[in-house]
Design a protein around this motif. Structure first.
Motif, PDB file in Angstrom:
ATOM      1  N   UNK A  51       0.861  -1.163   0.000  1.00 20.82           N
ATOM      2  CA  UNK A  51       0.000   0.000   0.000  1.00 20.82           C
ATOM      3  C   UNK A  51       0.908   1.227   0.000  1.00 20.82           C
ATOM      4  N   UNK A  52       0.490   2.256  -0.625  1.00 19.56           N
ATOM      5  CA  UNK A  52       1.403   3.390  -0.678  1.00 19.56           C
ATOM      6  C   UNK A  52       0.701   4.698  -0.942  1.00 19.56           C
ATOM      7  N   UNK A  53       1.461   5.713  -0.843  1.00 21.88           N
ATOM      8  CA  UNK A  53       0.952   7.051  -1.093  1.00 21.88           C
ATOM      9  C   UNK A  53       1.726   7.603  -2.268  1.00 21.88           C
ATOM     10  N   UNK A  54       1.009   8.019  -3.265  1.00 23.98           N
ATOM     11  CA  UNK A  54       1.701   8.514  -4.453  1.00 23.98           C
ATOM     12  C   UNK A  54       1.188   9.909  -4.757  1.00 23.98           C
ATOM     13  N   UNK A  55       2.108  10.737  -5.126  1.00 26.53           N
ATOM     14  CA  UNK A  55       1.718  12.088  -5.533  1.00 26.53           C
ATOM     15  C   UNK A  55       1.390  12.030  -7.015  1.00 26.53           C
ATOM     16  N   UNK A  56       0.155  12.350  -7.322  1.00 30.13           N
ATOM     17  CA  UNK A  56      -0.255  12.272  -8.714  1.00 30.13           C
ATOM     18  C   UNK A  56       0.127  13.543  -9.468  1.00 30.13           C
ATOM     19  N   UNK A  57      -0.068  14.617  -8.798  1.00 33.84           N
ATOM     20  CA  UNK A  57       0.239  15.880  -9.478  1.00 33.84           C
ATOM     21  C   UNK A  57       0.464  16.980  -8.447  1.00 33.84           C
ATOM     22  N   UNK A  58       1.201  17.963  -8.858  1.00 34.65           N
ATOM     23  CA  UNK A  58       1.448  19.106  -7.966  1.00 34.65           C
ATOM     24  C   UNK A  58       1.127  20.380  -8.737  1.00 34.65           C
ATOM     25  N   UNK A  59       0.356  21.223  -8.119  1.00 30.84           N
ATOM     26  CA  UNK A  59      -0.027  22.472  -8.786  1.00 30.84           C
ATOM     27  C   UNK A  59       0.481  23.653  -7.992  1.00 30.84           C
ATOM     28  N   UNK A  60       0.926  24.585  -8.722  1.00 31.86           N
ATOM     29  CA  UNK A  60       1.385  25.822  -8.060  1.00 31.86           C
ATOM     30  C   UNK A  60       0.167  26.691  -7.795  1.00 31.86           C
TER      31      UNK A  60
ATOM     32  N   UNK B  59      -0.859  19.492  -3.724  1.00 29.08           N
ATOM     33  CA  UNK B  59      -0.512  18.131  -4.173  1.00 29.08           C
ATOM     34  C   UNK B  59      -1.777  17.294  -4.287  1.00 29.08           C
ATOM     35  N   UNK B  60      -1.841  16.588  -5.367  1.00 30.95           N
ATOM     36  CA  UNK B  60      -2.944  15.621  -5.482  1.00 30.95           C
ATOM     37  C   UNK B  60      -2.346  14.261  -5.127  1.00 30.95           C
ATOM     38  N   UNK B  61      -2.786  13.727  -4.008  1.00 33.78           N
ATOM     39  CA  UNK B  61      -2.139  12.532  -3.469  1.00 33.78           C
ATOM     40  C   UNK B  61      -3.133  11.382  -3.525  1.00 33.78           C
ATOM     41  N   UNK B  62      -2.680  10.233  -4.006  1.00 29.18           N
ATOM     42  CA  UNK B  62      -3.562   9.052  -3.970  1.00 29.18           C
ATOM     43  C   UNK B  62      -3.013   8.065  -2.963  1.00 29.18           C
ATOM     44  N   UNK B  63      -3.897   7.632  -2.061  1.00 22.29           N
ATOM     45  CA  UNK B  63      -3.523   6.566  -1.131  1.00 22.29           C
ATOM     46  C   UNK B  63      -4.156   5.301  -1.678  1.00 22.29           C
ATOM     47  N   UNK B  64      -3.341   4.297  -1.903  1.00 28.11           N
ATOM     48  CA  UNK B  64      -3.899   3.113  -2.571  1.00 28.11           C
ATOM     49  C   UNK B  64      -3.408   1.845  -1.892  1.00 28.11           C
ATOM     50  N   UNK B  65      -4.293   0.876  -1.828  1.00 24.38           N
ATOM     51  CA  UNK B  65      -3.901  -0.479  -1.416  1.00 24.38           C
ATOM     52  C   UNK B  65      -4.667  -1.461  -2.290  1.00 24.38           C
ATOM     53  N   UNK B  66      -4.657  -2.711  -1.916  1.00 27.76           N
ATOM     54  CA  UNK B  66      -5.230  -3.706  -2.820  1.00 27.76           C
ATOM     55  C   UNK B  66      -6.739  -3.557  -2.964  1.00 27.76           C
ATOM     56  N   UNK B  67      -7.376  -2.897  -1.988  1.00 26.00           N
ATOM     57  CA  UNK B  67      -8.822  -2.807  -2.079  1.00 26.00           C
ATOM     58  C   UNK B  67      -9.319  -1.485  -2.667  1.00 26.00           C
ATOM     59  N   UNK B  68      -8.652  -0.414  -2.359  1.00 26.50           N
ATOM     60  CA  UNK B  68      -9.255   0.867  -2.716  1.00 26.50           C
ATOM     61  C   UNK B  68      -8.183   1.881  -3.099  1.00 26.50           C
ATOM     62  N   UNK B  69      -8.666   2.946  -3.649  1.00 29.17           N
ATOM     63  CA  UNK B  69      -7.794   4.074  -3.954  1.00 29.17           C
ATOM     64  C   UNK B  69      -8.494   5.333  -3.463  1.00 29.17           C
TER      65      UNK B  69
END
Lengths: 298, 404
Positions: free
Chosen positions: B182-191, B199-209
């Motif tokens: 499971x992890x946290x990924x930065x999808x995009x960063x806007x000034x 920051x647009x951050x997605x937290x994802x694991x095997x079940x959900x995002x």
């Protein structure tokens, strides 16, 4: 045996009164065809002949009317009417159901008895029937009547061979002797503790004739099976495993010795003993019967 | 060994019959009733022993006959030992994970061929071994067509890889799902204004995002992106004043979504349309002008849904907005959300989607129809029948001899 007769010897024929009578008639008529009337003459109702007086003749037999007519002494002779009683006795124990080639001992005995009774009726003898086993003693007392033969056949047809020979009491009325009587006993002589032989010896008196027909199967004598078999005793239900090939010799010797001993024992008691194989023709049986009867009539 | 109808194996209980008969009647020869057994002697001769032996042989043969009949009915098949290829398929990304490594080693000891789970199933040496996204359903179909005796697939089973029509797992395929972190990924960063970054951050694991926005101080860690500007033009006539107000309000609320920069302008239908507008909302009886922009057109209410797409041959989208529109209707049918998803459609995309296809989707669908891999089994019917007939012949012969 006559093949036409053989075809009639089926349980469904023999186990009806009509069928049994038919079989008896065929046997007896065939046997008696061509015979002549009795040769013996003496005192009787029916006139036969005159004979010259000889010293020593009974005066009562002198025909005085004949003497008045001719002046000579004549003795009046008539056919001797021998009214004897024939008692048929049947061993109705279960061992009599032993069968070979579709003919069981009890069937053979029934045909024999029916034929002998038919013959007895022809000769104006009174006859009765006694069938004995453990459960039942069937009795038709000896009479001389028209219906007696049917009564006799009816009792004979209804005989069931079951159980063993009756032990102990209940046979006293069978020993009840009076007058001239002839006892025909048909059995396979498979007894327990010689009870059959004791019975037979009690039957015999000085005044009567006893003829014992001993029924045996051919294979029973020869043990003519090949291989190993289990034999079951029809009465005791005992089982024995036997290899017939190795035992045949010893067995036949044993059987022959037994038959010899039985014959000697009978002879000693002055009992007519006839060994009958159930494959034998009935004529021999009739012949032996008549021979025994003749000796009684004398 | 393999059975087509294993339920027939219950027929083996039939073995009890000859054995029971044998045990019950072992001591008896053919039975003969006789008046009296007094003159007979019990004999236990060699022939009797021979008969007993004969009986044992007969018993064995009869039991064998029953077993053969049962095997015949159960459809015995033998594995032919022609060694087919065995493959282990894996995704390149997980090749170096320690658990995958050990699994691979043990499989390669069992003569499994290592290949990558991608179109064409490239080997390690293949230059084809690319990272190209493949649809796994299609790959499974291709695998079931290949004549392989055993396939093991090691995969993260990402949901994104399963698209389109579902296909069945062949019986010789084993699918192993490797857990993903499971992890946290930065999808995009806007000034945004000033020094802060959105920051647009997605937290994802095997079940959900799960998506969320974070505001951080600007630093060199993120490559900031300037947001796309969407221009929306509402062009209206007087009859559609009510609709114009509702849509204007909707657009305003959409403008509050942080990553959206939207320029909305409202004008009368008499005014000429700016050519560069991305979306044109046309609230008028007249036909909309032909532009390069996507169009939402007001039409008489005749469709059940508020916004419905019109088929159009041009690359631009054409939507129809059911009118007349009231505030209640707009609220009931979530006009704002629909509009927003329409306008933002092209601007949202996901990377690092870690969701996994539920295992039941793979396990519950074992292939029922015998595929081509069943050709490796050989039916034993002929041999069973031949054996059966010859045994039957011997049995009859022995039985005849025994009874003389």
């Amino acid at each position: 045996m006559n093949p036409q007769l053989r075809a009639l010897l089926k349980p469904e024929v023999i186990n009806t009164v009509d069928g049994l009578e038919l079989v008896a008639r065929i046997i007896v008529e065939g046997f008696m065809s061509g015979t002549n009337k009795s040769k013996s003459v003496g005192i009787g109702q029916e006139f036969s002949q005159y004979r010259s007086y000889e010293p020593g003749d009974d005066f009562r037999t002198l025909d005085w009317k004949m003497y008045a007519r001719s002046g000579r002494y004549f003795v009046r002779q008539a056919d001797i009417e021998t009214n004897i009683t024939v008692k048929f006795m049947l061993d109705a124990s279960h061992s009599m159901t032993y069968a070979e080639d579709g003919m069981s001992k009890v069937m053979y005995a029934k045909v024999m008895m029916a034929s002998l009774a038919y013959l007895a009726r022809k000769q104006c003898d009174a006859f009765g029937l006694f069938t004995v086993n453990e459960k039942k003693v069937g009795v038709v007392y000896p009479r001389f009547e028209q219906q007696q033969f049917l009564r006799f056949l009816n009792e004979l047809v209804n005989v069931k061979s079951e159980g063993t020979w009756r032990k102990g009491n209940g046979l006293e009325h069978l020993y009840d002797h009076h007058g001239k009587e002839m006892i025909v006993f048909i059995t396979d002589l498979y007894d327990q503790d010689t009870d059959l032989l004791q019975f037979i010896s009690r039957l015999k008196t000085s005044r009567n004739e006893v003829i014992v027909f001993h029924l045996m199967g051919k294979q029973e004598i020869d043990l003519d099976f090949k291989g190993a078999f289990t034999f079951e005793d029809l009465e005791t239900r005992a089982r024995t495993k036997v290899d017939t090939l190795t035992q045949q010799k010893a067995y036949t010797q044993k059987i022959q010795q037994w038959l010899k001993q039985t014959r000697a024992w009978m002879l000693e008691k002055q009992i007519h003993y006839e060994l009958v194989k159930i494959s034998d023709p009935f004529e021999t049986v009739l012949y032996n019967f008549l021979k025994a009867r003749k000796s009684l009539a004398r | 060994m393999h059975f087509l109808n294993p339920i027939w194996l219950w027929g083996l209980t039939g073995l009890a019959i000859p054995i029971a008969i044998h045990l019950l009647s072992r001591k008896e020869g053919p039975l003969i009733y006789i008046g009296s057994v007094r003159h007979l002697q019990e004999s236990n001769t060699s022939q009797f022993r021979a008969i007993k032996l004969n009986e044992v042989v007969l018993l064995i043969i009869r039991c064998l006959l029953i077993v053969l009949i049962t095997l015949f009915l159960a459809g015995l098949q033998f594995n032919t030992f022609t060694q087919n290829e065995q493959w282990v398929l894996l995704e390149k990304e997980i090749e170096n994970q320690p658990e995958v490594r050990s699994l691979l080693d043990s499989l390669e000891e069992q003569h499994f061929d290592k290949r990558y789970l991608a179109a064409g199933f490239p080997t390690e040496q293949d230059s084809l071994a690319s990272n190209s996204k493949a649809n796994y359903w299609n790959l499974i179909q291709e695998l079931s067509k290949k004549d392989l005796s055993n396939v093991v697939v090691i995969s993260r089973s990402h949901l994104a890889n399963f698209q389109g029509e579902r296909s069945f797992l062949p019986a010789n395929l084993r699918w192993i799902t490797i857990d993903t972190q499971a992890g946290e990924y930065v999808q995009a960063a806007y000034k945004t204004d000033g020094d802060s970054l959105l920051l647009r951050v997605s937290q994802t694991n095997s079940q959900e995002i799960k998506m969320e926005y974070k505001k951080v101080a600007a630093s060199g860690r993120y490559n900031s992106v300037s947001k796309d500007t969407i221009t929306v033009v509402i062009s209206y006539s007087e009859e559609y004043l009510g609709e114009k107000n509702i849509l204007e309000a909707a657009l305003k609320s959409i403008q509050t979504i942080p990553m959206m920069i939207m320029e909305a302008s409202v004008q009368s239908d008499q005014v000429a349309i700016a050519k560069n507008a991305d979306w044109l909302i046309w609230l008028s009886e007249k036909n909309p002008p032909t532009t390069a922009s996507n169009v939402i057109k007001a039409t008489e209410r005749n469709s059940p849904s508020l916004l419905s797409r019109l088929s159009s041959s041009s690359p631009q989208q054409e939507w129809s907005l059911a009118t007349p529109l009231t505030v209640e209707q707009a609220l009931e049918s979530n006009l704002v959300v629909k509009l927003a998803s329409l306008l933002l459609e092209n601007n949202i995309y996901l990377t690092n989607d870690q969701r996994v296809l539920p295992e039941a989707y793979l396990l519950g669908q074992q292939d029922e129809n015998p595929g081509p891999h069943h050709s490796t089994f050989v039916k034993a019917d002929h041999w069973i029948l031949i054996l059966f007939l010859s045994l039957l012949f011997i049995e009859r012969l022995l039985a005849y001899k025994r009874n003389q």
